[in-house]
Write a protein that holds these residues in place. Sequence first.
Motif, PDB file in Angstrom:
ATOM      1  N   UNK A 130       0.807  -1.185   0.050  1.00 48.48           N
ATOM      2  CA  UNK A 130       0.010   0.043   0.013  1.00 48.48           C
ATOM      3  C   UNK A 130       1.008   1.115  -0.032  1.00 48.48           C
ATOM      4  N   UNK A 131       0.014   2.433  -0.144  1.00 53.06           N
ATOM      5  CA  UNK A 131       0.891   3.564  -0.327  1.00 53.06           C
ATOM      6  C   UNK A 131       0.640   4.624   0.569  1.00 53.06           C
ATOM      7  N   UNK A 132       1.212   5.566   1.042  1.00 49.77           N
ATOM      8  CA  UNK A 132       1.254   7.067   1.732  1.00 49.77           C
ATOM      9  C   UNK A 132       1.803   7.889   0.886  1.00 49.77           C
ATOM     10  N   UNK A 133       1.133   9.089   1.202  1.00 47.86           N
ATOM     11  CA  UNK A 133       1.668  10.345   0.279  1.00 47.86           C
ATOM     12  C   UNK A 133       1.639  11.703   1.286  1.00 47.86           C
ATOM     13  N   UNK A 134       2.621  12.664   0.652  1.00 53.38           N
ATOM     14  CA  UNK A 134       2.715  13.923   1.328  1.00 53.38           C
ATOM     15  C   UNK A 134       2.555  14.849  -0.123  1.00 53.38           C
ATOM     16  N   UNK A 135       1.953  16.296   0.197  1.00 53.01           N
ATOM     17  CA  UNK A 135       1.970  17.110  -0.844  1.00 53.01           C
ATOM     18  C   UNK A 135       0.771  16.446  -1.869  1.00 53.01           C
ATOM     19  N   UNK A 139      -1.881  11.686  -5.732  1.00 45.94           N
ATOM     20  CA  UNK A 139      -2.052  11.667  -7.369  1.00 45.94           C
ATOM     21  C   UNK A 139      -1.354  10.511  -8.122  1.00 45.94           C
ATOM     22  N   UNK A 140      -0.189  10.199  -7.764  1.00 43.27           N
ATOM     23  CA  UNK A 140       0.866   9.170  -8.398  1.00 43.27           C
ATOM     24  C   UNK A 140       0.368   8.003  -7.861  1.00 43.27           C
ATOM     25  N   UNK A 145      -2.650   3.145  -9.234  1.00 47.84           N
ATOM     26  CA  UNK A 145      -3.692   2.367  -8.691  1.00 47.84           C
ATOM     27  C   UNK A 145      -3.038   1.456  -7.331  1.00 47.84           C
ATOM     28  N   UNK A 146      -2.416   2.162  -6.389  1.00 43.76           N
ATOM     29  CA  UNK A 146      -1.655   1.572  -5.585  1.00 43.76           C
ATOM     30  C   UNK A 146      -2.899   1.921  -4.095  1.00 43.76           C
ATOM     31  N   UNK A 147      -2.917   0.634  -3.612  1.00 45.05           N
ATOM     32  CA  UNK A 147      -3.983   0.502  -2.542  1.00 45.05           C
ATOM     33  C   UNK A 147      -3.756   1.310  -1.256  1.00 45.05           C
ATOM     34  N   UNK A 170       5.791  20.196   2.621  1.00 48.13           N
ATOM     35  CA  UNK A 170       4.670  20.211   1.725  1.00 48.13           C
ATOM     36  C   UNK A 170       5.323  19.641   0.399  1.00 48.13           C
ATOM     37  N   UNK A 171       6.251  18.835   0.638  1.00 52.12           N
ATOM     38  CA  UNK A 171       6.877  18.296  -0.821  1.00 52.12           C
ATOM     39  C   UNK A 171       6.369  17.081  -1.247  1.00 52.12           C
ATOM     40  N   UNK A 172       5.759  16.874  -2.726  1.00 50.93           N
ATOM     41  CA  UNK A 172       5.063  15.879  -3.091  1.00 50.93           C
ATOM     42  C   UNK A 172       6.150  14.468  -2.960  1.00 50.93           C
ATOM     43  N   UNK A 173       5.703  13.555  -2.469  1.00 43.33           N
ATOM     44  CA  UNK A 173       6.402  12.289  -2.419  1.00 43.33           C
ATOM     45  C   UNK A 173       5.390  11.217  -2.075  1.00 43.33           C
ATOM     46  N   UNK A 174       5.852   9.787  -2.015  1.00 49.69           N
ATOM     47  CA  UNK A 174       4.900   8.758  -1.732  1.00 49.69           C
ATOM     48  C   UNK A 174       5.895   7.759  -0.928  1.00 49.69           C
ATOM     49  N   UNK A 175       5.314   7.081  -0.276  1.00 47.79           N
ATOM     50  CA  UNK A 175       5.797   5.791   0.449  1.00 47.79           C
ATOM     51  C   UNK A 175       5.366   4.659   0.159  1.00 47.79           C
TER      52      UNK A 175
END
Length: 246
Positions: A130-135, A139-140, A145-147, A170-175
């Motif tokens: 699964x994924x988490x996000x900032x900023x 959208x990515x 289609x990451x859960x 507030x930087x765009x990133x994903x984990x």
Amino acid sequence: MARISVLDDGVSLDEPTLIEGFPGVGLVGKIATDHLIDAHGMTHYANVHCDGLPPVTVYRESETAATTPVRLYADSELDLVALRSDVPVNPGAATEVAACLGSWFDEIDLFPVFLSGLGREKDEEPPELYGIATGNGAEALDRAEVSEPSESGLVSGPTGAMLAAALEDDRDAVGLVVESDPQFPDPEAARALIVDGIDPIAGIETPTDGLVEQATEIRNAKRQLAEQMRQATEESTQAEPLKMFQ
């Protein structure tokens, strides 16, 4: 002194995706990143000199050149950068390392994808990702289609520190978090990271047959580093459930 020492000025990058591979639970981030570098023949782009990194030098079989334990590799055509680390980072130094790399992230204007393993006992089911996000990183995740997470949790170590810095700025990133073997190197979980997370987010295609066919060889090659991680008081980077009422 904290700096990124570029070795190849001929590498051209345009808002690249960065894949971070600090070792942690199941060594999933390192295995995935090492595989990306080898599968795509990525160029050794830069050496990383950050306060908080172990003061050691590494060398390769059949090569005389000494280098830093943390390095960056790049592919201009894929617009891709990969962070390869041959050493774990002490949890107490995570903030220093995150600040050093974060300043460079801003200079290059890249989109970071952070990788972490969630320790779970292996069973017959494929590892959950699964994924988490900032900023605006969500959208990515939506495009790929990451859960969403199935439970509450936290990410620690240098990966957690870099995600925290991205959140603060507030930087765009994903984990990306994947269920991983808590005791041994886990090529299957690393493959899930690549196929279901990294490739669709970065818009690339990475052959992963070798991760399955050579799973035993990979585990044996990474076993010593995994043992060093288990002997540490904390993992270099890991995800874990929040053990509290929400």
